[in-house]
Design an enzyme around this catalytic site. Structure first.
Site: not given
Ligand code: 0X9
Ligand code: ZN
Length: 304
Positions: A64, A67, A122, A192, A266
């Site tokens: 992303h 980040e 993003r 992330h 994260e």
């Molecule tokens: O939503 C996401 O892709 C991730 N959080 S973010 O705030 N960095 O965008 C979390 C990803 C967790 N894993 C999956 N959803 N597979």
């Molecule tokens: Zn992310």
């Protein structure tokens, strides 16, 4: 000029990766994972002492675009590897027996765009048909319950899943690399921000992963190591119950492809600065996170 305690733009990171490979040829080599939608190279650093039949861990940053602490972390990880190899016993043992495949910036077009135009971007920067809205969420674009939950089929949304799984050149390049190296790749760590969590499959449903108990223990120990340095609080658990349901993520895809030790970090913080984490926190964030990565890698070395 490159600095580990500042956020670096893509050109600076690419020059850095060329340099660190050239200056540490016994430990680091650079290749190209693929090419982005806009034609930029996506680089891959192989970090480890050469040996035969080594197990490997993939570590990627910059899925992303906004980040930035993620991207800073990958650079710190490589710096620590080259600086402490030969003196730090744990790290030396890891690098002697494991290869780390580090992708310093996966979503290179998006990252460049956060520097040039929109700091809060993003997604990728691919053109979508039938709309002027740009980009796909790379972490909704993998073939793991693709676009069934926590993802949008509308191209204008920030969680757009794309026109099909692996529609993006960036996600296709990473997935191809993992598929082609499945026999050696035992771990997949994707970095992330933000929210201070360590997540493992599944996020595309509430199904309990076959290895849930072991992954939960590995996560618990990694978080314990992380927290020991600066008391940063982390939560951990399966993605669906710990953060939210969201299909098409690389962690779930890699796990179902056979990479048992699949985790999403994260990083800091929990919302005070959010994606705009101050540069003054790069060092502490990286150092605490490395403790968690070392913990997971040690478990992989001993158990995979
Ligand atoms: O939503 C996401 O892709 C991730 N959080 S973010 O705030 N960095 O965008 C979390 C990803 C967790 N894993 C999956 N959803 N597979
Ligand atoms: Zn992310």
């Amino acid at each position: 000029v490159h600095s580990y305690v500042k956020y670096n733009d893509l050109d600076t990171i690419n020059a850095w990766s060329a340099n660190i490979a050239a200056q540490n040829s016994g430990l680091v080599s650079r290749s190209q994972l693929g090419t982005s939608y806009e034609g930029r190279p996506i680089y891959l650093l192989k970090v480890g002492k050469s040996g035969s039949n080594k197990k490997a861990v993939v570590l990627d940053c910059g899925f992303h675009a906004r980040e930035w602490i993620s991207v800073a972390f990958c650079q710190w990880f490589v710096k620590e590897a080259v600086e402490k190899y030969g003196s730090d016993t744990q790290l030396t043992n890891l690098l002697n027996n494991l290869d780390f495949y580090v992708v310093p910036v996966l979503n290179v077009d998006g990252y460049a765009y956060t520097w040039s135009t929109n700091r809060m971007w993003r997604k990728t920067r691919s053109v979508n048909s039938g709309t002027t809205c740009i980009g796909t969420d790379p972490n909704r674009n993998f073939n793991a319950g693709w676009c069934t939950v926590g993802a949008s089929s509308r191209a204008c949304d920030d969680t757009y899943c794309g026109s099909s799984p692996e529609s993006e050149r960036e996600t296709k390049a990473l997935a191809n690399f993992i598929r082609n190296n499945l026999s050696s790749i035992k771990g997949y760590l994707t970095i992330h921000s933000y929210s201070q969590m360590l997540l493992f499959p599944y996020s595309y449903s509430y199904a309990v992963a076959k290895d849930h108990t072991e992954l939960n223990t590995v996560a618990k120990n990694a978080v314990s190591q992380l927290t020991s340095l600066y008391k940063t609080k982390y939560t951990y658990g399966a993605g669906g119950t710990t953060i939210y349901l969201a299909a098409g993520g690389s962690d779930d895809w890699a796990y179902d492809a056979g990479v048992k030790y699949s985790f999403t970090f994260e990083l800091r913080d929990t919302g005070r600065y959010g994606f705009l984490l101050p540069e003054s926190q790069i060092q502490a964030t990286s150092q605490e996170t490395i403790l968690a990565v070392r913990s997971i890698a040690t478990h992989i070395l001993n158990n995979a």
